[in-house]
Design an enzyme around this catalytic site. Structure first.
Site: not given
Ligand code: GLU
Length: 334
Positions: A263-265
């Site tokens: 994911a973006k993290r």
């Protein structure tokens, strides 16, 4: 179901949503989708920017995604930057087409306004005996399916803004997935009546993707297996709208070393970040190709070398779990 002719030239697509930068999981899916199209002698690749959600999409992400794809060595024959006979290749420029299809489905008596809020649906889903879709999310329980015209008017008067849902049949749809094998799922298992337009007027992914794949002559769709349960919905829409069905290949997902979906993290796994560390694009392609069983050992490799003979049927099963030090592994590959 109308099947595409086997002898039609293969047309695959890359369909990124410009909601962030590409990471290794995206690179995996796009590499395999690209290889599938390019494994055919005259296979074509279409790039379509899926910016249907105006709140989450950004033009600078779209530009960066195209740059990342080119950096990896993936090219396309039609797309937002170069045009082509089936454009525009940007969903936000195709809204009139989605509205027309919604009209067609409405005229079939298939569309109804649904006033349920997310909160209400969540509460219902928490109730005992709530119906769950195949992916564990709550299936729509059909509350607004049979509202009378008076009830609808009353809810509108109260200022409730409805989404528009498709009235689904109690039907099982079958398809032969090139990775997951033969599948048969009911629309109920896939979540029941699904939204075609959100309450804020944004057209739903399911509608846009079906119309665009057909309009762009896409004959094969390779994408993450987290979208598998969308496929019966898309087959049903194709049937209602008289559109052909592409072949589907639902690819194993890429997970981090703890088994989490990327994911973006996971900033350190973004292609831009890896490039900044000095990782070469061929190292990423070669590493992913090794994980896909296309190379006996990881080594730098351009995508085009892998295309001849590629078939999604031969992919190893299960998710691809990345080692914790994947950045260093890629750097060491040269
Ligand atoms: N734009 C979608 C995504 O990024 C693609 C879905 C599809 O391939 O059908 O998840």
């Amino acid at each position: 179901m109308r099947e595409q002719h086997d002898d039609a030239p293969a047309r695959g697509r890359l369909a990124p949503s410009p909601t962030g930068r590409l990471h290794l999981g995206n690179a995996w899916a796009f590499l395999l989708a690209w290889l599938w199209a390019r494994s055919h002698a005259d296979g074509r690749v279409v790039l379509r920017m899926e910016d249907i959600d105006p709140e989450r999409s950004r033009p600078d992400h779209a530009e960066a995604i195209m740059a990342d794809l080119r950096w990896l060595g993936l090219d396309w024959d039609e797309g937002p930057d170069m045009g082509g006979p089936h454009g525009p290749y940007v969903q936000s420029l195709r809204l009139g087409r989605y509205a027309d299809a919604l009209e067609t489905l409405s005229a079939q008596g298939r569309v109804y306004p649904c006033f349920c809020t997310r909160k209400e649906l969540r509460e219902l889903a928490g109730a005992p005996h709530a119906r769950l879709a195949d992916d564990g999310s709550p299936a729509y329980p059909g509350l607004c399916r049979n509202l009378s015209p008076e009830q609808r008017e009353e809810l509108l008067r109260q200022g409730r803004r409805p989404c528009l849902r498709l009235r689904c049949d109690a039907l099982a749809l079958s398809f032969a997935d090139a990775v997951a094998g033969p599948r048969r799922m009911t629309l109920e298992e896939c979540g029941g009546d699904f939204a075609l337009r959100r309450s804020d007027g944004v057209f739903a992914y399911q509608l846009a993707v079906v119309l665009d794949d057909a309009a762009m002559g896409v004959t094969q769709v390779a994408r993450g297996d987290d979208i598998l349960a969308s496929t019966p919905r898309q087959l049903f829409l194709q049937r209602l709208l008289g559109l052909p069905s592409p072949r589907y290949a639902h690819l194993p997902l890429v997970l981090d070393h703890q088994g989490e979906r990327l994911a973006k993290r996971h900033q350190s796994l973004a292609l831009a970040e890896l490039r900044g560390r000095g990782v070469a694009p061929g190292a990423i392609v070669g590493y992913l190709a090794w994980r896909a069983g296309l190379l006996p050992a990881p080594r730098p490799c351009p995508p085009a070398e892998l295309a001849p003979g590629f078939s999604p049927e031969a992919l190893p099963p299960g998710p691809v779990v990345l080692p914790e030090d994947i950045g260093s592994v890629l750097l060491a590959l040269g």
